[in-house]
Design an enzyme around this catalytic site. Sequence first.
Site, PDB file in Angstrom:
ATOM      1  NE  ARG A 167      -1.740   1.780   3.657  1.00  0.00           N
ATOM      2  CZ  ARG A 167      -2.154   1.887   4.911  1.00  0.00           C
ATOM      3  NH1 ARG A 167      -3.360   1.504   5.262  1.00  0.00           N
ATOM      4  NH2 ARG A 167      -1.340   2.359   5.832  1.00  0.00           N
TER       5      ARG A 167
ATOM      6  CB  CYS B 120      -1.249   6.138   2.740  1.00  0.00           C
ATOM      7  SG  CYS B 120      -2.521   7.241   3.418  1.00  0.00           S
TER       8      CYS B 120
END
Length: 128
Positions: A105, A107
């Site tokens: 991920r 962000c």
Amino acid sequence: MTKILHTEQAPAAIGPYVQGVDLGSMVMTSGQIPVNPLTGEVAEDIAAQTRQSLDNVKAVVEASGLAVADIVKMTVFVKDLNDFGAVNEVYGAFFDEHNAPYPARSCVEVARLPKDVKIEIEAIAVRK
């Protein structure tokens, strides 16, 4: 062969793009904002917005025949990085609820998102 993904379980695209594409071995979703596809409404709370965006990603991924466990990469765009803790809590619970491994991920904080929402999430899933 590329297949365009569309589901009524996620909000319709609000511009010249599609909800996602199925490339055969890989599925890529467009960024999903936290619009409830049934009501068109957006919750104010970042936790509720995070959950709705994740549910919208899930709907697009499932439209390809894949599942949350097939997601290998997500990109999360937040309007305020101070919301990172609340986003993480909902995000982790979402994958735990689906007995799915956490994907890779990124962000990032952005200046503005469509409809002035607080979060947008996109995903890549792989057909095994």
